[in-house]
Design an enzyme around this catalytic site. Structure first.
Site, PDB file in Angstrom:
ATOM      1  N   LYS A 213       1.070 -10.484 -11.616  1.00 27.58           N
ATOM      2  CA  LYS A 213       1.537 -10.422 -13.009  1.00 27.58           C
ATOM      3  C   LYS A 213       2.113  -9.044 -13.334  1.00 27.58           C
ATOM      4  O   LYS A 213       3.202  -8.933 -13.894  1.00 27.58           O
ATOM      5  CB  LYS A 213       0.383 -10.733 -13.976  1.00 27.58           C
ATOM      6  CG  LYS A 213      -0.117 -12.157 -13.909  1.00 27.58           C
ATOM      7  CD  LYS A 213      -1.200 -12.418 -14.948  1.00 27.58           C
ATOM      8  CE  LYS A 213      -2.468 -11.639 -14.717  1.00 27.58           C
ATOM      9  NZ  LYS A 213      -3.145 -11.943 -13.435  1.00 27.58           N
ATOM     10  N   THR A 214       1.360  -8.018 -12.975  1.00 27.04           N
ATOM     11  CA  THR A 214       1.822  -6.673 -13.298  1.00 27.04           C
ATOM     12  C   THR A 214       3.078  -6.340 -12.496  1.00 27.04           C
ATOM     13  O   THR A 214       4.014  -5.722 -13.000  1.00 27.04           O
ATOM     14  CB  THR A 214       0.697  -5.655 -13.037  1.00 27.04           C
ATOM     15  OG1 THR A 214      -0.451  -6.062 -13.788  1.00 27.04           O
ATOM     16  CG2 THR A 214       1.099  -4.264 -13.475  1.00 27.04           C
TER      17      THR A 214
ATOM     18  N   ASP B  72       1.298  -6.639 -20.950  1.00 24.87           N
ATOM     19  CA  ASP B  72       0.384  -6.891 -19.829  1.00 24.87           C
ATOM     20  C   ASP B  72      -1.018  -7.130 -20.378  1.00 24.87           C
ATOM     21  O   ASP B  72      -1.331  -6.709 -21.487  1.00 24.87           O
ATOM     22  CB  ASP B  72       0.377  -5.683 -18.876  1.00 24.87           C
ATOM     23  CG  ASP B  72      -0.140  -6.047 -17.481  1.00 24.87           C
ATOM     24  OD1 ASP B  72      -0.504  -7.218 -17.257  1.00 24.87           O
ATOM     25  OD2 ASP B  72      -0.182  -5.152 -16.609  1.00 24.87           O
ATOM     26  N   GLU B  73      -1.874  -7.784 -19.626  1.00 22.14           N
ATOM     27  CA  GLU B  73      -3.260  -8.052 -20.034  1.00 22.14           C
ATOM     28  C   GLU B  73      -3.305  -8.692 -21.424  1.00 22.14           C
ATOM     29  O   GLU B  73      -4.106  -8.333 -22.281  1.00 22.14           O
ATOM     30  CB  GLU B  73      -4.087  -6.757 -20.046  1.00 22.14           C
ATOM     31  CG  GLU B  73      -4.059  -5.975 -18.742  1.00 22.14           C
ATOM     32  CD  GLU B  73      -4.998  -6.530 -17.672  1.00 22.14           C
ATOM     33  OE1 GLU B  73      -5.688  -7.531 -17.937  1.00 22.14           O
ATOM     34  OE2 GLU B  73      -5.017  -5.972 -16.565  1.00 22.14           O
TER      35      GLU B  73
ATOM     36  N   GLN C 100      -9.884 -13.529 -17.494  1.00 23.80           N
ATOM     37  CA  GLN C 100     -10.194 -12.100 -17.477  1.00 23.80           C
ATOM     38  C   GLN C 100     -10.295 -11.513 -18.878  1.00 23.80           C
ATOM     39  O   GLN C 100     -10.135 -10.306 -19.073  1.00 23.80           O
ATOM     40  CB  GLN C 100      -9.145 -11.336 -16.667  1.00 23.80           C
ATOM     41  CG  GLN C 100      -9.156 -11.690 -15.196  1.00 23.80           C
ATOM     42  CD  GLN C 100      -8.194 -10.829 -14.397  1.00 23.80           C
ATOM     43  OE1 GLN C 100      -8.398  -9.650 -14.207  1.00 23.80           O
ATOM     44  NE2 GLN C 100      -7.111 -11.426 -13.931  1.00 23.80           N
TER      45      GLN C 100
ATOM     46  N   ARG D 208     -11.398  -7.437  -7.890  1.00 22.50           N
ATOM     47  CA  ARG D 208     -10.803  -6.111  -7.660  1.00 22.50           C
ATOM     48  C   ARG D 208     -10.735  -5.809  -6.174  1.00 22.50           C
ATOM     49  O   ARG D 208     -10.042  -4.902  -5.737  1.00 22.50           O
ATOM     50  CB  ARG D 208     -11.618  -4.989  -8.346  1.00 22.50           C
ATOM     51  CG  ARG D 208     -11.733  -5.040  -9.872  1.00 22.50           C
ATOM     52  CD  ARG D 208     -10.419  -5.198 -10.546  1.00 22.50           C
ATOM     53  NE  ARG D 208     -10.183  -6.603 -10.863  1.00 22.50           N
ATOM     54  CZ  ARG D 208      -8.982  -7.096 -11.136  1.00 22.50           C
ATOM     55  NH1 ARG D 208      -7.928  -6.329 -11.140  1.00 22.50           N
ATOM     56  NH2 ARG D 208      -8.823  -8.370 -11.403  1.00 22.50           N
TER      57      ARG D 208
HETATM   58  P1  ATP Z   1      -4.700  -8.638 -12.260  1.00 24.99           P
HETATM   59  O1  ATP Z   1      -4.905 -10.000 -12.828  1.00 24.99           O
HETATM   60  O2  ATP Z   1      -5.890  -8.146 -11.553  1.00 24.99           O
HETATM   61  O3  ATP Z   1      -4.118  -7.682 -13.243  1.00 24.99           O
HETATM   62  P2  ATP Z   1      -2.028  -9.061 -11.243  1.00 24.99           P
HETATM   63  O4  ATP Z   1      -1.760 -10.511 -11.407  1.00 24.99           O
HETATM   64  O5  ATP Z   1      -1.447  -8.149 -12.235  1.00 24.99           O
HETATM   65  O6  ATP Z   1      -3.609  -8.817 -11.097  1.00 24.99           O
HETATM   66  P3  ATP Z   1      -0.771  -7.359  -9.325  1.00 24.99           P
HETATM   67  O7  ATP Z   1      -1.651  -6.200  -9.498  1.00 24.99           O
HETATM   68  O8  ATP Z   1       0.606  -7.317  -9.873  1.00 24.99           O
HETATM   69  O9  ATP Z   1      -1.530  -8.675  -9.797  1.00 24.99           O
HETATM   70  O10 ATP Z   1      -0.654  -7.712  -7.775  1.00 24.99           O
HETATM   71  C1  ATP Z   1      -1.777  -7.767  -6.941  1.00 24.99           C
HETATM   72  C2  ATP Z   1      -1.430  -7.233  -5.564  1.00 24.99           C
HETATM   73  O11 ATP Z   1      -0.574  -8.113  -4.889  1.00 24.99           O
HETATM   74  C3  ATP Z   1      -0.681  -5.931  -5.614  1.00 24.99           C
HETATM   75  O12 ATP Z   1      -1.088  -5.109  -4.552  1.00 24.99           O
HETATM   76  C4  ATP Z   1       0.761  -6.345  -5.472  1.00 24.99           C
HETATM   77  O13 ATP Z   1       1.545  -5.310  -4.947  1.00 24.99           O
HETATM   78  C5  ATP Z   1       0.638  -7.506  -4.507  1.00 24.99           C
HETATM   79  N1  ATP Z   1       1.728  -8.505  -4.638  1.00 24.99           N
HETATM   80  C6  ATP Z   1       2.107  -9.124  -5.771  1.00 24.99           C
HETATM   81  N2  ATP Z   1       3.103 -10.003  -5.518  1.00 24.99           N
HETATM   82  C7  ATP Z   1       3.350  -9.937  -4.198  1.00 24.99           C
HETATM   83  C8  ATP Z   1       4.284 -10.593  -3.318  1.00 24.99           C
HETATM   84  N3  ATP Z   1       5.136 -11.519  -3.771  1.00 24.99           N
HETATM   85  N4  ATP Z   1       4.228 -10.269  -2.021  1.00 24.99           N
HETATM   86  C9  ATP Z   1       3.354  -9.350  -1.565  1.00 24.99           C
HETATM   87  N5  ATP Z   1       2.477  -8.701  -2.319  1.00 24.99           N
HETATM   88  C10 ATP Z   1       2.460  -8.983  -3.623  1.00 24.99           C
HETATM   89 MG    MG Z   2      -2.329  -6.799 -13.591  1.00 22.27          MG
END
Ligand code: ATP
Ligand code: MG
Length: 699
Positions: free
Chosen positions: A30-31, A211-212, A244, A581
């Site tokens: 997402k981020t 975000d969040e 979350q 995490r």
């Molecule tokens: P959270 O819910 O904990 O905030 P999130 O959904 O925001 O998580 P991110 O932090 O953006 O997730 O991504 C999680 C991890 O996966 C990061 O290390 C990111 O770089 C990696 N990642 C995300 N998308 C891809 C992708 N398409 N290919 C490879 N790695 C990825």
């Molecule tokens: Mg995130």
């Protein structure tokens, strides 16, 4: 740029027009989508940087996002011009630009919790309310609770509540100050009363990203909807995960994410289902845990293709809390070839950090503590900031009262009362009051400390000068307290590592005000090579190769209050945040006995352990022999044949018969409990129905 994304993520980046909700589980990118989306909008020339408003959860997250964007831009646009920050920092900026229209003087102050309590104390005294019955800390929470709801929440308060609320706000206005909740509320009021200003921002922000999103409160949601009126473009993209949502205690409302498509009629919803962060075992354990929550949208979450199962999630049962700290320190020591920053200890409450700090210190393992004891909560940091506030804002009587006694200068309550009569504020009064002898000399010396051309100096130099001239640093140098040297160190760190980054003192003070109220933000750069010890709340959005999750015990996690009140779902979400995490390894632990606030407790293992599917776990530890094996072989090599810990039987919530205390109605006993509404027989006021949140329930 788009090649680093999967199909769904790409779709989320390229769907730039109209309202969009990206709803997906932990670690699904997402981020990453949000950051890429900003770069995409700029690269496609859809907007200028300052036409993008990106709202993150912490100032640290905002900085990271800007840094990443800075690298992506390739010089074509400047990431520094993007409006990127927390709701509070962005709203503060809007308030500063429009302070006159918002009914504030240009140099208005932002009050932290300490200041709020001080204001409430004065008001209670003026209203003749008994300070034993009216606890300032409780009232800070109540008032924040109202402000977090947004406009309208305060309109029908009435009664004592209304009186205190109004008196408190009047006093803030008199002091030319706003509190944390006001930062957003005042912007809402401004938008409400000055449609031209609202329209200006509606026109400015072509794209809004959040975000969040699951943790936005009522006021923040109102801010978003005001900026995205029906009939307009409504280019708003919110990303979040209902599983979350962990800030309801601060007014966050999960309904904003659940109702997104009602708020925005033609909203598109994109779900991401691939987790790129965690091993399959970690993900499996987390999924099996969160499945126990009833109130959720429900999502499928798969490990990334090709990812192997990895280590099982380790569950350690150890004799004491000390064994737990040692086992964790051992494991870190054993893997010392890893970077220390690969490890995090995620704790349910700040008070759990101490044993880890001691154990790490004695072994020379570097660590940093986040969210537990706030740097800005330390007395010496608050003192130093009060000095600086008074330097920039001589009208700031609260700061005056704090620093006039540090070091002691012989100004007690009666002297202060006298000074008060001689000027609009205490600084002026101190200068004008007819003081004699020693007192005059002390007053002049104090005033002289502030009398230098600070505006022409670098803020760090000005701070150094003031704190030397005023005798504040000397006070600690002369002090015999064991912690005096540490306090001087902290002040030094404030000056050399923090203030030195700012061009003006006012900018630093603004930053300090925001940091003082947000216990989850951190200053330290993420690249320091140290183990992170942090609260789970502060770990939201972050990831670590190895996470240690200690004290998974009933009464601690889930905590006592959640168990008693049957409010387990938010605790479970917190547990889900904690487990997710981890990237490679997650180590959950529980101690059979633990010191809790000076008392030895024998807690049962957390019910959350029993809720996780055992196929993803391995159980270790228990007796002394097992501890020896753990110590000599390490967690990874140890035998995983300990019995699965059994949780304590679930207690049902029975509040009937419990004693309560209500700030206005006094003592009483609960005779009926229906969800959040209690029927209480008050000793003096008869039988009344009261919302649970307004009474203190005895154990
Ligand atoms: P959270 O819910 O904990 O905030 P999130 O959904 O925001 O998580 P991110 O932090 O953006 O997730 O991504 C999680 C991890 O996966 C990061 O290390 C990111 O770089 C990696 N990642 C995300 N998308 C891809 C992708 N398409 N290919 C490879 N790695 C990825
Ligand atoms: Mg995130």
């Amino acid at each position: 740029m788009l090649e680093n994304l999967n199909v769904q993520q790409r779709l989320a980046v390229e769907t730039t027009d109209g309202p969009l909700l990206v709803l997906s589980g932990a670690g699904t990118g997402k981020t990453r989508v949000l950051t890429t989306r900003i770069a995409y909008i700029l690269d496609m020339g859809l907007a200028m940087p300052w036409q993008i408003l990106a709202l993150t959860f912490t100032n640290k997250a905002a900085n990271e996002m800007k840094n990443r964007l800075g690298q992506m831009g390739g010089g074509a646009w400047s990431a520094a011009d993007i409006w990127c920050g927390t709701f509070h920092s962005v709203c503060l900026r809007i308030l500063r630009y429009n302070c006159e229209r918002a009914g504030l003087r240009r140099d208005f102050l932002v009050y932290g919790e300490d200041d709020q309590k001080a204001v409430l104390k004065t008001i209670f005294a003026e209203m003749g309310l008994d300070p034993k019955e009216y606890n300032p800390a409780t009232w800070v929470e109540k008032i924040s609770g109202i402000k977090d709801k947004g406009l309208d929440a305060a309109t029908h308060l009435g009664g004592r509540m209304g009186e205190i609320y109004d008196a408190y706000n009047a006093e803030l206005a008199r002091l030319n100050a706003v509190d944390f909740g006001d930062i957003i509320l005042k912007v809402l009021e401004l938008f409400d009363t000055a449609p031209d200003i609202l329209e200006q921002y509606q026109r400015q922000f072509h794209y809004i990203l959040v975000d969040e999103f699951q943790d936005t409160n009522g006021a923040q949601m109102q801010f978003l909807t005001m900026l995205t009126p029906a009939g307009g473009a409504q280019n708003i993209c919110c990303v979040g995960d209902d599983d979350q949502s962990i800030y309801s205690w601060r007014g966050a409302e999960i309904k904003h994410i659940l109702n997104f498509d009602k708020t925005y009629e033609n909203a598109q919803i994109i779900r991401l289902e691939t987790n790129y962060r965690s091993s399959a075992n970690i993900l499996g354990a987390a999924n099996s845990l969160i499945r126990h929550n009833a109130g959720r949208l429900g999502k499928d979450l798969h490990p990334a293709p090709g990812v192997d199962a990895g280590d099982p999630v380790y569950v350690l049962t150890v004799p004491t809390d000390w064994d737990e700290a040692r086992a964790i320190a051992d494991t870190i020591g054993r893997n010392a070839d890893n970077k220390y920053s690969d490890f995090a200890v995620l704790i349910r409450a700040g008070s759990l950090s101490r044993l880890f700090e001691e154990e790490f210190t004695s072994r020379g393992i570097p660590y940093r503590l986040i969210g537990a004891t706030k740097f800005y909560d330390r007395m010496e940091i608050r003192d130093a900031i009060a000095y600086l506030r008074l330097l920039v804002h001589p009208f700031d009587d609260l700061s005056f009262l704090r620093v006039i006694a540090k070091p002691r200068r012989g100004f007690g309550p009666s002297a202060i009362a006298k000074i008060r009569g001689y000027g609009a504020n205490l600084m002026v009064g101190l200068r004008a009051a007819p003081l004699a002898g020693k007192q005059r000399a002390a007053a002049d010396e104090f005033l002289a400390a502030f009398d230098f051309d600070w505006d022409a100096m670098r803020p760090a130099d000005a701070a150094q000068t003031l704190l030397e001239k005023s005798g504040y640093i000397k006070m600690w140098r002369d002090a015999k307290d064991a912690d005096a040297p540490e306090r001087i160190e902290n002040v030094k760190e404030l000056i050399t590592n923090v203030i030195s980054k700012y061009d003006t003192m006012a900018e630093f003070l603004e930053h300090a005000a925001l940091m003082m109220t947000d216990d989850n933000d951190t200053e330290t750069a993420g690249d320091t090579n140290a183990v992170s010890i942090m609260t789970i709340h502060a770990a939201k959005g972050l990831e670590f190769n190895t996470v240690f999750l200690p004290a998974w015990e009933d009464g601690i996690f889930p905590n006592e209050m959640a168990i008693n009140e049957g409010a387990l779902e938010e605790e479970r979400r917190l547990a889900y945040v904690a487990v997710t995490r981890g990237r490679v390894r997650a180590v959950i632990s529980n101690a059979m006995s633990r010191m809790v606030f000076g008392e030895r407790k024998y807690n049962a293992p957390s019910r959350f352990i029993a809720e996780m599917d055992p196929q993803f776990l391995t159980f270790q530890g228990v007796g002394m022999g097992a501890m020896r094996s753990l110590r000599t072989r390490g967690i990874e090599q140890s035998y995983g044949n300990a019995p699965r810990p059994r949780p304590a039987p679930v207690r049902s919530e029975n509040l009937v018969g419990k004693l309560v205390l209500h700030t206005e109605m006094g003592r009483g006993v609960i005779i009926e409990s229906d969800g959040d509404i209690l029927t209480i027989a008050f000793r003096d006021k008869g039988i009344k129905k009261v919302a649970k949140q307004f009474v203190q329930i005895s154990k």
